[in-house]
Design a protein around this motif. Structure first.
Motif, PDB file in Angstrom:
ATOM      1  N   VAL A  71       0.244  10.784 -12.333  1.00 32.99           N
ATOM      2  CA  VAL A  71      -0.055   9.479 -12.929  1.00 32.99           C
ATOM      3  C   VAL A  71       0.930   8.440 -12.401  1.00 32.99           C
ATOM      4  CG1 VAL A  71      -0.105   8.189 -15.099  1.00 32.99           C
ATOM      5  CG2 VAL A  71      -1.108  10.470 -14.987  1.00 32.99           C
ATOM      6  N   ARG A  72       2.165   8.823 -12.283  1.00 25.85           N
ATOM      7  CA  ARG A  72       3.196   7.897 -11.783  1.00 25.85           C
ATOM      8  C   ARG A  72       2.889   7.444 -10.347  1.00 25.85           C
ATOM      9  NH1 ARG A  72       7.693   5.970 -13.947  1.00 25.85           N
ATOM     10  NH2 ARG A  72       9.557   5.764 -12.706  1.00 25.85           N
ATOM     11  N   GLN A  73       2.432   8.372  -9.509  1.00 23.86           N
ATOM     12  CA  GLN A  73       2.082   8.012  -8.134  1.00 23.86           C
ATOM     13  C   GLN A  73       0.859   7.100  -8.102  1.00 23.86           C
ATOM     14  OE1 GLN A  73       1.864  12.077  -6.784  1.00 23.86           O
ATOM     15  NE2 GLN A  73       3.671  11.814  -5.471  1.00 23.86           N
ATOM     16  N   LEU A  74      -0.121   7.371  -8.964  1.00 19.71           N
ATOM     17  CA  LEU A  74      -1.294   6.499  -9.034  1.00 19.71           C
ATOM     18  C   LEU A  74      -0.898   5.095  -9.482  1.00 19.71           C
ATOM     19  CD1 LEU A  74      -3.941   8.927 -10.571  1.00 19.71           C
ATOM     20  CD2 LEU A  74      -3.867   8.061  -8.233  1.00 19.71           C
ATOM     21  N   GLU A  75       0.008   5.020 -10.446  1.00 21.21           N
ATOM     22  CA  GLU A  75       0.499   3.711 -10.895  1.00 21.21           C
ATOM     23  C   GLU A  75       1.182   2.969  -9.749  1.00 21.21           C
ATOM     24  OE1 GLU A  75       2.940   4.838 -14.211  1.00 21.21           O
ATOM     25  OE2 GLU A  75       1.253   4.755 -15.617  1.00 21.21           O
ATOM     26  N   LEU A  76       1.894   3.695  -8.908  1.00 22.32           N
ATOM     27  CA  LEU A  76       2.538   3.083  -7.743  1.00 22.32           C
ATOM     28  C   LEU A  76       1.486   2.533  -6.781  1.00 22.32           C
ATOM     29  CD1 LEU A  76       5.070   2.495  -6.002  1.00 22.32           C
ATOM     30  CD2 LEU A  76       4.761   4.772  -5.011  1.00 22.32           C
ATOM     31  N   PHE A  77       0.414   3.294  -6.534  1.00 19.97           N
ATOM     32  CA  PHE A  77      -0.662   2.815  -5.659  1.00 19.97           C
ATOM     33  C   PHE A  77      -1.288   1.536  -6.211  1.00 19.97           C
ATOM     34  CE2 PHE A  77      -1.393   7.446  -4.310  1.00 19.97           C
ATOM     35  CZ  PHE A  77      -0.539   7.311  -3.229  1.00 19.97           C
ATOM     36  N   VAL A  78      -1.555   1.528  -7.510  1.00 18.56           N
ATOM     37  CA  VAL A  78      -2.153   0.350  -8.147  1.00 18.56           C
ATOM     38  C   VAL A  78      -1.215  -0.840  -7.999  1.00 18.56           C
ATOM     39  CG1 VAL A  78      -2.858  -0.633 -10.364  1.00 18.56           C
ATOM     40  CG2 VAL A  78      -3.598   1.670  -9.731  1.00 18.56           C
ATOM     41  N   TRP A  79       0.061  -0.633  -8.235  1.00 19.08           N
ATOM     42  CA  TRP A  79       1.051  -1.709  -8.102  1.00 19.08           C
ATOM     43  C   TRP A  79       1.084  -2.233  -6.669  1.00 19.08           C
ATOM     44  CZ3 TRP A  79       5.697  -1.815  -5.292  1.00 19.08           C
ATOM     45  CH2 TRP A  79       6.505  -2.925  -5.536  1.00 19.08           C
ATOM     46  N   LEU A  80       1.083  -1.315  -5.680  1.00 16.55           N
ATOM     47  CA  LEU A  80       1.105  -1.729  -4.275  1.00 16.55           C
ATOM     48  C   LEU A  80      -0.136  -2.546  -3.909  1.00 16.55           C
ATOM     49  CD1 LEU A  80       2.482   1.495  -2.550  1.00 16.55           C
ATOM     50  CD2 LEU A  80       3.576  -0.747  -2.595  1.00 16.55           C
ATOM     51  N   LEU A  81      -1.282  -2.127  -4.418  1.00 17.55           N
ATOM     52  CA  LEU A  81      -2.511  -2.874  -4.146  1.00 17.55           C
ATOM     53  C   LEU A  81      -2.430  -4.279  -4.729  1.00 17.55           C
ATOM     54  CD1 LEU A  81      -5.151  -0.063  -4.789  1.00 17.55           C
ATOM     55  CD2 LEU A  81      -4.605  -1.119  -2.590  1.00 17.55           C
ATOM     56  N   LYS A  82      -1.944  -4.387  -5.962  1.00 11.49           N
ATOM     57  CA  LYS A  82      -1.842  -5.704  -6.607  1.00 11.49           C
ATOM     58  C   LYS A  82      -0.828  -6.593  -5.891  1.00 11.49           C
ATOM     59  CE  LYS A  82      -3.329  -4.347 -11.212  1.00 11.49           C
ATOM     60  NZ  LYS A  82      -2.956  -4.146 -12.612  1.00 11.49           N
ATOM     61  N   ILE A  83       0.310  -6.035  -5.502  1.00  8.84           N
ATOM     62  CA  ILE A  83       1.355  -6.794  -4.802  1.00  8.84           C
ATOM     63  C   ILE A  83       0.835  -7.339  -3.474  1.00  8.84           C
ATOM     64  CG2 ILE A  83       3.524  -6.440  -3.506  1.00  8.84           C
ATOM     65  CD1 ILE A  83       3.938  -6.941  -6.460  1.00  8.84           C
ATOM     66  N   ASN A  84      -0.058  -6.580  -2.840  1.00 10.22           N
ATOM     67  CA  ASN A  84      -0.604  -6.991  -1.541  1.00 10.22           C
ATOM     68  C   ASN A  84      -1.861  -7.843  -1.666  1.00 10.22           C
ATOM     69  OD1 ASN A  84       1.144  -5.821   0.594  1.00 10.22           O
ATOM     70  ND2 ASN A  84       0.739  -3.956  -0.566  1.00 10.22           N
ATOM     71  N   GLY A  85      -2.139  -8.321  -2.869  1.00  8.18           N
ATOM     72  CA  GLY A  85      -3.209  -9.286  -3.060  1.00  8.18           C
ATOM     73  C   GLY A  85      -4.606  -8.719  -3.222  1.00  8.18           C
TER      74      GLY A  85
END
Length: 136
Positions: A10-24
């Protein structure tokens, strides 16, 4: 985003979601939504796992054979490779179970597939047919 056989935490998935949002990237789904979707898909189309208790007290799990076969049969890439009818091989060079005499001679006809292919023609077992003499 459905990730079958995902090994991400779950923590890794949250990181992916955060990276996607940060990159617009817009309309990024939440991890909870992904988990809920995965759970619903598994209930609808997944393979059930049964929990058993062994004779010596150990716990083990077994996947549903019916679900596995159902998925294999519904997959067009797999289904075309599955063969159900015995094959009579005149030579001793056999490479598949369906080519052995056991399938051809020992299994009752009603337990095999409903058809036999002989010299390129299909014959259905237990189906009335007319002989050359006119008898049915």
């Amino acid at each position: 985003m459905h990730l079958p056989r995902s090994v991400f935490s779950v923590r890794q998935l949250e990181l992916f979601v955060w990276l996607l949002k940060i990159n617009g990237v817009e309309d990024v789904t939440s991890v909870k939504t992904m988990k809920d979707l995965d759970s619903r898909l598994q209930k609808l189309y997944g393979i059930q796992t049964y929990k058993y208790k062994g004779a010596f007290g150990h716990t083990y799990y077994v996947n549903s054979l019916a679900d596995i076969i159902s998925q294999e049969m519904s997959n067009p890439r797999i289904r075309e490779k599955l063969l159900f009818y015995p094959e009579d091989r005149a030579t001793k060079n056999v490479s598949e179970a369906r080519q052995f005499a056991r399938w051809l001679d020992e299994i009752p006809d009603d337990k095999l597939g409903p058809m036999a292919r002989i010299h390129g023609e299909d014959y259905y077992i237990f189906e009335p047919c007319m002989l050359r003499s006119g008898l049915i």
